[in-house]
Design a protein around this motif. Structure first.
Motif, PDB file in Angstrom:
ATOM      1  N   GLN A 179       0.841  -1.123  -0.076  1.00 18.00           N
ATOM      2  CA  GLN A 179       0.017   0.057   0.005  1.00 18.00           C
ATOM      3  C   GLN A 179       0.804   1.089  -0.102  1.00 18.00           C
ATOM      4  O   GLN A 179       0.411   2.467  -0.350  1.00 18.00           O
ATOM      5  N   GLN A 180       2.024   1.207   0.159  1.00 20.85           N
ATOM      6  CA  GLN A 180       2.832   2.341   0.212  1.00 20.85           C
ATOM      7  C   GLN A 180       3.458   2.922  -1.176  1.00 20.85           C
ATOM      8  O   GLN A 180       3.615   1.971  -2.068  1.00 20.85           O
ATOM      9  N   GLY A 181       3.152   3.823  -1.707  1.00 19.29           N
ATOM     10  CA  GLY A 181       3.549   4.307  -2.851  1.00 19.29           C
ATOM     11  C   GLY A 181       5.136   4.344  -3.472  1.00 19.29           C
ATOM     12  O   GLY A 181       5.172   4.101  -4.435  1.00 19.29           O
ATOM     13  N   ALA A 182       6.030   4.311  -2.353  1.00 16.73           N
ATOM     14  CA  ALA A 182       7.338   4.280  -2.878  1.00 16.73           C
ATOM     15  C   ALA A 182       7.587   2.788  -3.589  1.00 16.73           C
ATOM     16  O   ALA A 182       8.315   3.109  -4.528  1.00 16.73           O
ATOM     17  N   ALA A 183       7.080   1.781  -3.186  1.00 16.14           N
ATOM     18  CA  ALA A 183       7.322   0.581  -3.757  1.00 16.14           C
ATOM     19  C   ALA A 183       6.828   0.752  -5.230  1.00 16.14           C
ATOM     20  O   ALA A 183       7.287   0.053  -6.065  1.00 16.14           O
ATOM     21  N   ALA A 184       5.567   0.933  -5.376  1.00 19.07           N
ATOM     22  CA  ALA A 184       4.799   1.099  -6.563  1.00 19.07           C
ATOM     23  C   ALA A 184       5.613   2.086  -7.476  1.00 19.07           C
ATOM     24  O   ALA A 184       5.728   1.777  -8.764  1.00 19.07           O
ATOM     25  N   ALA A 185       5.950   3.141  -7.006  1.00 21.25           N
ATOM     26  CA  ALA A 185       6.910   4.091  -7.921  1.00 21.25           C
ATOM     27  C   ALA A 185       8.276   3.466  -8.440  1.00 21.25           C
ATOM     28  O   ALA A 185       8.740   3.465  -9.721  1.00 21.25           O
ATOM     29  N   ALA A 186       8.895   2.764  -7.254  1.00 25.08           N
ATOM     30  CA  ALA A 186       9.939   2.025  -8.009  1.00 25.08           C
ATOM     31  C   ALA A 186       9.778   0.806  -8.827  1.00 25.08           C
ATOM     32  O   ALA A 186      10.592   0.710  -9.894  1.00 25.08           O
ATOM     33  N   VAL A 187       8.702   0.178  -8.848  1.00 22.70           N
ATOM     34  CA  VAL A 187       8.351  -1.003  -9.661  1.00 22.70           C
ATOM     35  C   VAL A 187       8.343  -0.545 -11.081  1.00 22.70           C
ATOM     36  O   VAL A 187       8.437  -0.734 -12.108  1.00 22.70           O
ATOM     37  N   ALA A 188       7.275   0.875 -10.983  1.00 21.57           N
ATOM     38  CA  ALA A 188       7.114   1.371 -12.152  1.00 21.57           C
ATOM     39  C   ALA A 188       8.400   1.960 -13.036  1.00 21.57           C
ATOM     40  O   ALA A 188       8.587   1.827 -14.441  1.00 21.57           O
ATOM     41  N   THR A 189       9.139   2.341 -12.229  1.00 24.35           N
ATOM     42  CA  THR A 189      10.439   3.102 -12.846  1.00 24.35           C
ATOM     43  C   THR A 189      11.365   1.818 -13.377  1.00 24.35           C
ATOM     44  O   THR A 189      11.818   1.905 -14.603  1.00 24.35           O
ATOM     45  N   VAL A 190      11.410   0.547 -12.722  1.00 26.03           N
ATOM     46  CA  VAL A 190      12.218  -0.382 -13.332  1.00 26.03           C
ATOM     47  C   VAL A 190      11.617  -0.933 -14.477  1.00 26.03           C
ATOM     48  O   VAL A 190      12.320  -1.484 -15.474  1.00 26.03           O
ATOM     49  N   LEU A 191      10.352  -1.032 -14.277  1.00 22.61           N
ATOM     50  CA  LEU A 191       9.662  -1.744 -15.578  1.00 22.61           C
ATOM     51  C   LEU A 191       9.690  -0.576 -16.805  1.00 22.61           C
ATOM     52  O   LEU A 191       9.756  -1.090 -18.091  1.00 22.61           O
ATOM     53  N   VAL A 192       9.687   0.608 -16.666  1.00 24.25           N
ATOM     54  CA  VAL A 192       9.749   1.666 -17.784  1.00 24.25           C
ATOM     55  C   VAL A 192      11.232   1.652 -18.228  1.00 24.25           C
ATOM     56  O   VAL A 192      11.535   1.498 -19.334  1.00 24.25           O
ATOM     57  N   ALA A 193      12.368   1.425 -17.208  1.00 26.42           N
ATOM     58  CA  ALA A 193      13.520   1.484 -17.653  1.00 26.42           C
ATOM     59  C   ALA A 193      13.978   0.018 -18.558  1.00 26.42           C
ATOM     60  O   ALA A 193      14.497  -0.038 -19.383  1.00 26.42           O
ATOM     61  N   ALA A 194      13.375  -1.025 -18.105  1.00 28.61           N
ATOM     62  CA  ALA A 194      13.466  -2.227 -18.607  1.00 28.61           C
ATOM     63  C   ALA A 194      12.945  -2.207 -20.054  1.00 28.61           C
ATOM     64  O   ALA A 194      13.532  -2.770 -21.079  1.00 28.61           O
ATOM     65  N   ALA A 195      11.894  -1.644 -19.810  1.00 26.02           N
ATOM     66  CA  ALA A 195      11.079  -1.683 -21.492  1.00 26.02           C
ATOM     67  C   ALA A 195      11.848  -0.820 -22.478  1.00 26.02           C
ATOM     68  O   ALA A 195      11.846  -1.043 -23.764  1.00 26.02           O
ATOM     69  N   VAL A 196      12.367   0.255 -22.116  1.00 25.96           N
ATOM     70  CA  VAL A 196      13.168   1.186 -22.727  1.00 25.96           C
ATOM     71  C   VAL A 196      14.524   0.431 -23.374  1.00 25.96           C
ATOM     72  O   VAL A 196      15.007   0.379 -24.659  1.00 25.96           O
ATOM     73  N   TRP A 197      15.238  -0.292 -22.587  1.00 25.73           N
ATOM     74  CA  TRP A 197      16.277  -1.013 -22.762  1.00 25.73           C
ATOM     75  C   TRP A 197      16.113  -2.231 -23.695  1.00 25.73           C
ATOM     76  O   TRP A 197      16.798  -2.326 -24.673  1.00 25.73           O
ATOM     77  N   ALA A 198      14.999  -3.051 -23.564  1.00 24.69           N
ATOM     78  CA  ALA A 198      14.585  -3.905 -24.373  1.00 24.69           C
ATOM     79  C   ALA A 198      14.126  -3.482 -25.799  1.00 24.69           C
ATOM     80  O   ALA A 198      14.617  -4.123 -26.791  1.00 24.69           O
ATOM     81  N   LEU A 199      13.655  -2.292 -25.830  1.00 28.29           N
ATOM     82  CA  LEU A 199      13.443  -1.650 -27.204  1.00 28.29           C
ATOM     83  C   LEU A 199      14.806  -1.112 -27.973  1.00 28.29           C
ATOM     84  O   LEU A 199      14.939  -1.347 -29.103  1.00 28.29           O
ATOM     85  N   VAL A 200      15.631  -0.856 -27.207  1.00 29.45           N
ATOM     86  CA  VAL A 200      16.652  -0.099 -27.681  1.00 29.45           C
ATOM     87  C   VAL A 200      17.567  -1.430 -28.049  1.00 29.45           C
ATOM     88  O   VAL A 200      18.366  -1.350 -29.239  1.00 29.45           O
ATOM     89  N   ASP A 201      17.904  -2.388 -27.207  1.00 30.87           N
ATOM     90  CA  ASP A 201      18.962  -3.418 -27.544  1.00 30.87           C
ATOM     91  C   ASP A 201      18.493  -4.845 -26.879  1.00 30.87           C
ATOM     92  O   ASP A 201      18.820  -5.149 -25.827  1.00 30.87           O
ATOM     93  N   LEU A 202      17.496  -5.379 -27.728  1.00 28.99           N
ATOM     94  CA  LEU A 202      16.868  -6.552 -27.064  1.00 28.99           C
ATOM     95  C   LEU A 202      17.639  -7.798 -26.719  1.00 28.99           C
ATOM     96  O   LEU A 202      17.627  -8.583 -26.157  1.00 28.99           O
ATOM     97  N   GLN A 203      18.701  -7.804 -27.805  1.00 35.90           N
ATOM     98  CA  GLN A 203      19.806  -8.955 -27.632  1.00 35.90           C
ATOM     99  C   GLN A 203      20.303  -8.868 -26.309  1.00 35.90           C
ATOM    100  O   GLN A 203      20.597  -9.846 -25.475  1.00 35.90           O
ATOM    101  N   ARG A 204      21.158  -7.618 -26.047  1.00 35.85           N
ATOM    102  CA  ARG A 204      21.604  -7.587 -24.520  1.00 35.85           C
ATOM    103  C   ARG A 204      20.759  -7.741 -23.489  1.00 35.85           C
ATOM    104  O   ARG A 204      21.181  -7.994 -22.382  1.00 35.85           O
ATOM    105  N   PHE A 205      19.626  -6.975 -23.745  1.00 38.26           N
ATOM    106  CA  PHE A 205      18.457  -7.171 -22.492  1.00 38.26           C
ATOM    107  C   PHE A 205      18.357  -8.457 -22.215  1.00 38.26           C
ATOM    108  O   PHE A 205      18.470  -8.866 -20.996  1.00 38.26           O
ATOM    109  N   VAL A 206      18.270  -9.582 -23.177  1.00 32.19           N
ATOM    110  CA  VAL A 206      17.655 -10.878 -22.801  1.00 32.19           C
ATOM    111  C   VAL A 206      19.125 -11.596 -22.445  1.00 32.19           C
ATOM    112  O   VAL A 206      18.668 -12.318 -21.283  1.00 32.19           O
ATOM    113  N   LEU A 207      20.125 -11.405 -22.634  1.00 34.26           N
ATOM    114  CA  LEU A 207      21.398 -11.914 -22.507  1.00 34.26           C
ATOM    115  C   LEU A 207      21.988 -11.564 -20.990  1.00 34.26           C
ATOM    116  O   LEU A 207      22.354 -12.343 -20.257  1.00 34.26           O
ATOM    117  N   ILE A 208      21.686 -10.374 -20.728  1.00 37.98           N
ATOM    118  CA  ILE A 208      22.140  -9.888 -19.593  1.00 37.98           C
ATOM    119  C   ILE A 208      21.371  -9.602 -18.204  1.00 37.98           C
ATOM    120  O   ILE A 208      21.262 -10.276 -17.201  1.00 37.98           O
TER     121      ILE A 208
END
Length: 364
Positions: free
Chosen positions: A32-61
């Motif tokens: 219920q605390q918003g900090a965790a939700a914000a952190a999860v949202a941040t990591v998901l957005v960062a992961a999505a950007v990385w996957a779109l930029v360089d899918l191969q290294r994203f999967v491997l690393i």
């Protein structure tokens, strides 16, 4: 896609690592605390950007790293498995977006010999929901199987073919497991000096988990050693392989050692290099382990109620056959097989007998 391509490759991984670290630290915080939700949202957005930029290294690393991370070292338990699942879904989504934008090849389903059997296996597993003794566990097993037998092959099969990137990712894995081997040896050395040759566990990490990671690292290091022509690099790979082997001896996971020895022979046969040497190394290492490390329980341990793991497997096989006989058509439901062994006073959530386990779960 052109805007995303302009994003420096070094920025997305760094952002993902920072966001991932913050997320793991906040996973124990009530949802219920918003900090965790914000952190999860941040990591998901960062992961999505990385996957779109360089899918191969994203999967491997990123994805490979999340899968390799030992379970017990992350809290809450199993967080890295859930993270790997989410990252794989993101990888699949990124691949579909790139495919729709004609920046990635079309799905490799026609002529893909793995696709049909994978879908069939997933369907059979999903059907086990109808008779599962623990539907929640079965759903988790179905998700895991879908990721392993469908998502991973499709994502990897549609990535640009780049031997260099694959080699880089595997070498990183070898480096990480060699560090794990050195830590295991450091813990084991004082006990070895005192004459204690029992299997080495690490804080929160089972000996079989240690053995599985080091076994994979050993086979990869040996394969790179077979191919390498530069003397200095070849020497470093040889030393690394020996360190991984020493770590496996300390962990004393017999299954992992057997798999690693077979892997060493297999890569030498596939590469057609040093075949006799590889067979000899595997045979000598196996004999050395049996003589020096795997001496079995002492008479004092047996008198105090100790037992060989082979005895556990004997009971487990008998119990699995009894479970199959009791539910030959319906099984227990995927991921729900539990083996209670009253003769030894123990229970096994995963008896580690693959064929009997599958039969007991699915009624095959």
């Amino acid at each position: 896609m052109t805007t995303l391509v302009r994003i420096p490759f070094s920025v997305a991984p760094a952002a993902l690592v920072l966001a991932g670290t913050a997320t793991l630290a906040l996973l124990s915080v009530p949802p219920q605390q918003g900090a965790a939700a914000a952190a999860v949202a941040t990591v998901l957005v960062a992961a999505a950007v990385w996957a779109l930029v360089d899918l191969q290294r994203f999967v491997l690393i990123a994805v490979l790293g999340a899968m390799v991370l030992p379970t017990a070292l992350v809290q809450p338990a199993g967080a890295q498995v859930a993270a790997a699942d989410v990252l794989l879904v993101l990888a699949l989504g990124a691949w579909l977006v790139r495919c729709a934008a004609q920046a990635a090849p079309a799905p490799w389903t026609r002529g893909n010999r793995m696709f049909g059997p994978s879908v069939l296996f997933l369907a059979v597993t999903a059907a086990s929901l109808a008779w599962s003794v623990a539907p929640g566990d079965t759903v988790k097993a179905i998700v895991q199987i879908a990721q392993i037998v469908i998502v991973i092959p499709l994502v990897f099969a549609t990535l640009p073919r780049s031997i260099g990137a694959v080699r880089q990712g595997l070498l990183v894995f070898v480096g990480v497991t060699s560090v794990l081997a050195l830590v295991t040896i450091a813990y084991f050395a004082p006990r070895l000096a005192a004459g204690d040759l029992t299997a080495q566990y690490l804080p929160g990490l089972h000996k079989n988990a240690i053995g599985s990671f080091l076994g994979a690292g050993l086979v990869l290091a040996y394969a790179f050693w077979l191919r390498e022509r530069r003397p200095g690099v070849r020497r470093a790979l040889g030393v690394t392989a020996l360190v991984e082997l020493a770590g496996m001896f300390a962990a004393a996971s017999r299954g992992a050692l057997a798999g690693a020895f077979l892997g060493i022979v297999a890569v030498s046969l596939l590469l057609r290099r040093r075949r006799l040497l590889s067979v000899g190394v595997a045979a000598v290492a196996a004999a050395a382990f049996v003589v020096a490390i795997d001496t079995g329980p002492t008479p004092e341990q047996l008198a105090a109620g100790g037992y060989e793991t082979a005895i556990v497997r004997g009971y487990s096989f008998d119990n699995a056959v009894a479970k199959i006989a009791a539910r030959p058509l319906l099984g227990t439901g995927a991921g729900t097989y539990f083996d209670q062994i009253p003769e030894l006073g123990i229970g096994l959530a995963d008896p580690n007998n693959m064929f009997l386990l599958t039969a007991a779960e699915l009624g095959i």
